[in-house]
Design an enzyme around this catalytic site. Structure first.
Site, PDB file in Angstrom:
ATOM      1  CB  CYS A 242      -0.904  -0.007   1.239  1.00 31.35           C
ATOM      2  SG  CYS A 242      -1.851   1.521   1.405  1.00 31.35           S
ATOM      3  CG  ASN A 251       0.325  -8.819  -1.582  1.00 28.48           C
ATOM      4  OD1 ASN A 251       0.629  -7.759  -2.123  1.00 28.48           O
ATOM      5  ND2 ASN A 251      -0.850  -9.017  -1.012  1.00 28.48           N
TER       6      ASN A 251
HETATM    7  N1  COA Z   1     -12.472   7.025  -8.844  1.00 22.35           N
HETATM    8  C1  COA Z   1     -12.038   8.067  -9.588  1.00 22.35           C
HETATM    9  N2  COA Z   1     -12.002   9.325  -9.150  1.00 22.35           N
HETATM   10  C2  COA Z   1     -12.426   9.554  -7.899  1.00 22.35           C
HETATM   11  C3  COA Z   1     -12.859   8.529  -7.066  1.00 22.35           C
HETATM   12  C4  COA Z   1     -12.887   7.226  -7.581  1.00 22.35           C
HETATM   13  N3  COA Z   1     -13.279   6.173  -6.866  1.00 22.35           N
HETATM   14  N4  COA Z   1     -13.209   9.043  -5.893  1.00 22.35           N
HETATM   15  C5  COA Z   1     -12.985  10.372  -5.952  1.00 22.35           C
HETATM   16  N5  COA Z   1     -12.487  10.669  -7.184  1.00 22.35           N
HETATM   17  C6  COA Z   1     -12.095  11.983  -7.684  1.00 22.35           C
HETATM   18  C7  COA Z   1     -13.160  13.009  -7.490  1.00 22.35           C
HETATM   19  O1  COA Z   1     -14.042  12.990  -8.573  1.00 22.35           O
HETATM   20  C8  COA Z   1     -12.334  14.277  -7.412  1.00 22.35           C
HETATM   21  O2  COA Z   1     -11.928  14.645  -8.714  1.00 22.35           O
HETATM   22  P1  COA Z   1     -11.657  16.168  -9.113  1.00 22.35           P
HETATM   23  O3  COA Z   1     -10.491  16.606  -8.294  1.00 22.35           O
HETATM   24  O4  COA Z   1     -11.336  16.085 -10.571  1.00 22.35           O
HETATM   25  O5  COA Z   1     -12.916  16.886  -8.786  1.00 22.35           O
HETATM   26  C9  COA Z   1     -11.093  13.827  -6.680  1.00 22.35           C
HETATM   27  O6  COA Z   1     -10.975  12.421  -6.915  1.00 22.35           O
HETATM   28  C10 COA Z   1     -11.138  14.094  -5.197  1.00 22.35           C
HETATM   29  O7  COA Z   1     -12.339  13.543  -4.677  1.00 22.35           O
HETATM   30  P2  COA Z   1     -12.613  13.340  -3.115  1.00 22.35           P
HETATM   31  O8  COA Z   1     -13.935  12.693  -2.941  1.00 22.35           O
HETATM   32  O9  COA Z   1     -12.345  14.639  -2.419  1.00 22.35           O
HETATM   33  O10 COA Z   1     -11.538  12.268  -2.776  1.00 22.35           O
HETATM   34  P3  COA Z   1     -10.256  12.383  -1.852  1.00 22.35           P
HETATM   35  O11 COA Z   1      -9.214  13.213  -2.501  1.00 22.35           O
HETATM   36  O12 COA Z   1     -10.668  12.685  -0.459  1.00 22.35           O
HETATM   37  O13 COA Z   1      -9.739  10.844  -1.943  1.00 22.35           O
HETATM   38  C11 COA Z   1     -10.266   8.518  -2.242  1.00 22.35           C
HETATM   39  C12 COA Z   1     -10.538   9.774  -1.449  1.00 22.35           C
HETATM   40  C13 COA Z   1     -10.845   7.359  -1.475  1.00 22.35           C
HETATM   41  C14 COA Z   1     -10.917   8.620  -3.604  1.00 22.35           C
HETATM   42  C15 COA Z   1      -8.738   8.360  -2.431  1.00 22.35           C
HETATM   43  O14 COA Z   1      -8.075   8.550  -1.228  1.00 22.35           O
HETATM   44  C16 COA Z   1      -8.382   7.001  -2.983  1.00 22.35           C
HETATM   45  O15 COA Z   1      -8.702   6.675  -4.118  1.00 22.35           O
HETATM   46  N6  COA Z   1      -7.676   6.175  -2.204  1.00 22.35           N
HETATM   47  C17 COA Z   1      -7.319   4.835  -2.579  1.00 22.35           C
HETATM   48  C18 COA Z   1      -6.050   4.435  -1.934  1.00 22.35           C
HETATM   49  C19 COA Z   1      -5.665   3.030  -2.309  1.00 22.35           C
HETATM   50  O16 COA Z   1      -6.133   2.427  -3.239  1.00 22.35           O
HETATM   51  N7  COA Z   1      -4.709   2.488  -1.548  1.00 22.35           N
HETATM   52  C20 COA Z   1      -4.177   1.195  -1.771  1.00 22.35           C
HETATM   53  C21 COA Z   1      -5.118   0.094  -1.536  1.00 22.35           C
HETATM   54  S1  COA Z   1      -5.343  -0.306   0.158  1.00 22.35           S
HETATM   55 ZN    ZN Z   2      -2.205  -5.848   0.487  1.00 23.02          ZN
END
Ligand code: COA
Ligand code: ZN
Length: 329
Positions: A242, A251
């Site tokens: 991650c 993994n």
């Molecule tokens: N897919 C694509 N875009 C997404 C999205 C998704 N699932 N969720 C949010 N976004 C976009 C929004 O549309 C927004 O876009 P913009 O800046 O163009 O308007 C932007 O991302 C920010 O959205 P917000 O709801 O404020 O999200 P955030 O910045 O608080 O991030 C997550 C939250 C969950 C989307 C982000 O942290 C994330 O994707 N994390 C995944 C981490 C991961 O996979 N880790 C490893 C696995 S454990």
């Molecule tokens: Zn993992």
């Protein structure tokens, strides 16, 4: 009798999600699709194809829709993907996903770092995702991160882990994956936690997900299986981690785990030779060494040629009159 005694285990591949999310070089979409299509024929129960996360958070998987839409769907294989929120669920549904693998962390600090939400905010999002999934008839698995410890908080209380599991179980999810996000788990702890949660929710499909950060991945796998776990996540070549968990590494490697479990007499349903061949191709694709060991060392019964001067060694041994019975012509 061998310990496994033919017990069936179900193998999930996560290299194309947990693995690729950690790669600094963007893996071309065509190569992702070709790899998944090759993996599809190797005996997996499930393949985690990609994640529907924000492209800012996980740029390596920004092509999730295209990959999901273009892979060949093998009958019998569940093609899943990681979904962190409602936006991700909508994208996944448009991509004809077989299962939502929704994600949150048992640790507040890791949840904030990884998903930018408190655990309560994540749970509220995921409850809506579960609602969407029910409406669409898509099963839901929950991957709960940091179950065995958090790299920022240390120990994560079992009561907290159980509390989140109870809340997801109350929403009728199909399964829960216990994730050891940064390889903090150790075998006695694995046995204890697996037994406790499985006893409280025996009808759920349980999966264990180990990282090999401290070299305990294989022994933790054995502990989980001995505790009754039948589903295991693993990553070809041992890639993964991650990006928002400090110190995360790969993994447990699919070829290493499958080799071990097959030696122990478990039925993994996997094509080990095919795995090794695909791991070699993966190493070429990623352009760096992979941590897995069996693809380098071969099966334990791989026979190596004796040294080039072996005939001379035998002849000299005979001259000395030290030849054993086996060396007599
Ligand atoms: N897919 C694509 N875009 C997404 C999205 C998704 N699932 N969720 C949010 N976004 C976009 C929004 O549309 C927004 O876009 P913009 O800046 O163009 O308007 C932007 O991302 C920010 O959205 P917000 O709801 O404020 O999200 P955030 O910045 O608080 O991030 C997550 C939250 C969950 C989307 C982000 O942290 C994330 O994707 N994390 C995944 C981490 C991961 O996979 N880790 C490893 C696995 S454990
Ligand atoms: Zn993992």
């Amino acid at each position: 009798m061998k310990e496994g005694n033919g017990t069936r285990l179900f193998i999930n591949e996560v290299a194309t999600r947990d693995g690729f999310q950690m790669e600094s070089r963007f893996i071309p979409t065509e190569d992702k699709i070709a790899l998944i299509d090759r993996l599809g024929g190797l005996g997996y129960t499930k393949i985690e194809v990609t994640s529907f996360t924000s492209a800012k958070a996980i740029p390596a998987l920004r092509d999730g829709e295209e990959v999901m839409n273009r892979i060949a769907r093998r009958p019998g294989v569940v093609y899943t993907a990681l979904v962190p929120n409602v936006r991700g669920a909508q994208r996944a549904l448009e991509s004809r996903i077989d299962e939502f693998n929704i994600v949150m962390s048992a640790s507040e600090t890791h949840n904030l770092a990884n998903l930018r939400m408190t655990r309560e905010q994540s749970f509220a999002q995921l409850a809506d995702v579960i609602g969407l999934a029910k409406h669409a008839g898509v099963p839901v698995n929950v991957s709960l991160s940091c179950v065995f410890g958090c790299p920022m908080e240390g120990e994560v209380p079992l009561a907290a882990v159980r509390g989140w599991i109870d809340r997801f179980a109350a929403l009728d999810v199909q399964g829960i994956t216990l994730c050891d996000t940064t390889g903090m788990a150790y075998p006695t702890q694995v046995g204890e936690i697996c037994e406790a949660v499985m006893a409280s929710h025996p009808a759920l499909e349980w999966t264990a997900h180990f990282h090999n950060t401290r070299g305990m991945g294989l022994v933790n796998t054995v502990a989980a299986v001995e505790a009754g776990m039948r589903r295991l996540d693993m990553s070809l070549g041992g890639i993964g981690g991650c990006p928002y968990a400090p110190g995360a590494t790969g993994n447990v490697a699919t070829e290493d785990v499958v080799h071990m479990l097959q030696c122990m007499g478990y039925d993994t349903g996997m094509d080990l030779a095919g795995l090794v061949g695909t791991a070699v191709a993966l190493e070429a694709l990623l352009q760096h060494d992979l941590p897995a060991q069996v693809s380098r060392a071969g099966h334990r019964l791989t026979r190596h040629a004796p040294p080039p001067d072996f005939n001379d060694i035998v002849a000299r041994a005979r001259q000395r009159g030290l030849a054993t019975k086996e060396l007599q012509p």
